[in-house]
Design a protein around this motif. Structure first.
Motif, PDB file in Angstrom:
ATOM      1  N   UNK A 130       0.824  -1.015  -0.064  1.00 15.36           N
ATOM      2  CA  UNK A 130      -0.795  -0.077  -0.036  1.00 15.36           C
ATOM      3  C   UNK A 130       0.533   1.248  -0.152  1.00 15.36           C
ATOM      4  N   UNK A 131       2.022   1.412   0.224  1.00 13.34           N
ATOM      5  CA  UNK A 131       2.923   2.275   0.186  1.00 13.34           C
ATOM      6  C   UNK A 131       3.482   2.663  -0.804  1.00 13.34           C
ATOM      7  N   UNK A 132       4.129   1.507  -1.639  1.00 16.18           N
ATOM      8  CA  UNK A 132       5.291   1.649  -3.068  1.00 16.18           C
ATOM      9  C   UNK A 132       4.049   1.182  -4.139  1.00 16.18           C
ATOM     10  N   UNK A 133       4.276   2.243  -5.052  1.00 14.78           N
ATOM     11  CA  UNK A 133       3.755   1.776  -6.159  1.00 14.78           C
ATOM     12  C   UNK A 133       3.772   0.908  -6.889  1.00 14.78           C
ATOM     13  N   UNK A 134       4.854   0.611  -7.402  1.00 15.88           N
ATOM     14  CA  UNK A 134       5.470  -0.768  -8.304  1.00 15.88           C
ATOM     15  C   UNK A 134       5.035  -1.544  -7.515  1.00 15.88           C
ATOM     16  N   UNK A 135       3.862  -1.881  -6.315  1.00 18.31           N
ATOM     17  CA  UNK A 135       4.042  -2.235  -5.088  1.00 18.31           C
ATOM     18  C   UNK A 135       2.663  -3.014  -5.309  1.00 18.31           C
ATOM     19  N   UNK A 192       1.837   6.694 -14.147  1.00 17.74           N
ATOM     20  CA  UNK A 192       1.657   5.898 -12.172  1.00 17.74           C
ATOM     21  C   UNK A 192       2.322   4.409 -12.827  1.00 17.74           C
ATOM     22  N   UNK A 193       3.327   3.983 -11.985  1.00 14.60           N
ATOM     23  CA  UNK A 193       2.654   2.037 -11.871  1.00 14.60           C
ATOM     24  C   UNK A 193       1.572   2.352 -10.635  1.00 14.60           C
ATOM     25  N   UNK A 194       0.876   2.231 -11.176  1.00 17.65           N
ATOM     26  CA  UNK A 194      -0.269   1.590 -10.292  1.00 17.65           C
ATOM     27  C   UNK A 194      -1.828   2.571 -10.693  1.00 17.65           C
ATOM     28  N   UNK A 195      -1.900   3.221  -9.636  1.00 18.93           N
ATOM     29  CA  UNK A 195      -3.246   4.222  -9.615  1.00 18.93           C
ATOM     30  C   UNK A 195      -3.929   5.176  -9.912  1.00 18.93           C
ATOM     31  N   UNK A 196      -3.972   6.300 -10.190  1.00 13.70           N
ATOM     32  CA  UNK A 196      -4.178   7.402 -11.192  1.00 13.70           C
ATOM     33  C   UNK A 196      -3.490   8.019  -9.955  1.00 13.70           C
ATOM     34  N   UNK A 197      -3.178   9.517 -10.733  1.00 12.45           N
ATOM     35  CA  UNK A 197      -2.255   9.801 -10.074  1.00 12.45           C
ATOM     36  C   UNK A 197      -2.947  11.277 -10.590  1.00 12.45           C
TER      37      UNK A 197
END
Length: 318
Positions: A102-107, A266-271
């Motif tokens: 939940x803290x690191x975008x690539x994860x 980005x690596x994951x969620x909308x930013x």
């Protein structure tokens, strides 16, 4: 891997029956509609992920067996204490890994699959990403390896520990009193999946909730703030940007908020412009910026305020 496959053949039929049973119960008692395609999507992703694990299609940076062989300082026989130590080590490692997801975008890019369902039900528990090819979190089992917990104990206990996280993905079990002091319950996990700002990135525990209480990531379910698990869509200025920390287009239309958020890859969620660096999802305060568009948010959070199947289902009275 053979042990995992054996346990999987027993667990999967049970999971399927309980998923269907929950759906039937919700309809017969509360006339709740669940989206069939959403359920099928959850079940199919769970099947493909389980198949990948059963076939051993993954890479470990470091294996637990190697750590035990090279780093064990003691040799413990398979007694009750070995199993207890193994369970505590697995659960703490699971908490740390979940927190980092939940803290690191690539994860988060991998973990967000689990948070992408438009429903919060038992089928959602099975919605897991097939992209977890590289196992990064075995390193968190170092304490178990140092005290000499045998690798076979971890091999047997790990899938059981994983499957034991299935039951609390439901809206049909209310507060559980005394058990909530140390176990993860449906109430705790509804908070984890909710998009309400007060609930974002809370309750990462897997079986024991004590880790969240010890490290400041615990939030109880508040009667005045029912968890909202509506489906995510685009990022809206001032609304936390996270797969389940954004807000659905349907909700935006109810609030009269245009979906005009600036989105960049980005690596994951909308930013949004002004977000923390892409590899870091930021602190709670950084991702909980709220604008005047959220002044009407209490309307969103009332049970039954989203008149669509499977959205913000009111918690049953017990």
């Amino acid at each position: 891997m053979e042990q995992y496959a054996k346990i999987l053949t027993i667990a999967m039929p049970i999971f399927l029956l309980t998923v269907l049973g929950e759906k039937l119960y919700g309809w017969l008692r509360f006339r709740h509609h669940f989206k069939n395609m959403d359920m099928i999507s959850s079940l199919s992703s769970g099947f493909t992920n389980s198949l990948k694990d059963a076939l051993g299609l993954g890479i470990s940076i470091i294996t637990y067996a190697w750590m035990v062989e090279h780093w064990a300082m003691f040799e413990i026989k398979s007694t009750f204490w070995v199993w207890l130590i193994a369970f505590i080590a697995l659960d703490f490692a699971g908490y740390l890994g979940h927190l980092l997801n939940h803290k690191i975008n690539v994860l988060w890019n991998r973990h967000l699959i689990h948070h992408s369902s438009e429903e919060f039900n038992l089928a959602c528990a099975l919605r897991q990403s097939i992209s977890g090819i590289v196992n990064l979190f075995t390193i968190f089992l170092i304490p178990a390896a140092i005290v000499g917990v045998p690798a076979v104990v971890i091999a047997v206990l790990a899938p059981i520990h994983l499957f034991a996280q299935f039951w609390y993905h439901t809206v049909y079990i209310g507060r559980m009193g005394f058990w909530e002091k140390f176990l993860v319950t449906p109430s705790h996990h509804r908070v984890h999946h909710a998009i309400n700002p007060i609930y974002l990135d809370k309750n990462h525990g897997q079986i024991l909730i004590i880790w969240d209480k010890l490290f400041g990531t615990f939030q109880e379910e508040l009667p005045e703030v029912p968890p909202c698990t509506a489906s995510p869509a685009r990022s809206v200025p001032g609304i936390p940007s996270k797969s389940t920390g954004g807000i659905c287009g349907y909700c935006c239309r109810m609030l009269g908020v245009p979906i005009t958020g600036m989105i960049r890859p980005g690596f994951g969620s909308c930013r949004q412009v002004g977000d923390p660096p892409m590899w870091w999802r930021g602190t709670l305060s950084e991702r909980s910026r709220m604008s005047t568009t959220l002044k009407n948010m209490p309307l969103l959070l009332r049970p039954g305020s989203l008149p669509g199947p499977g959205r913000n289902l009111p918690l049953p009275s017990f």
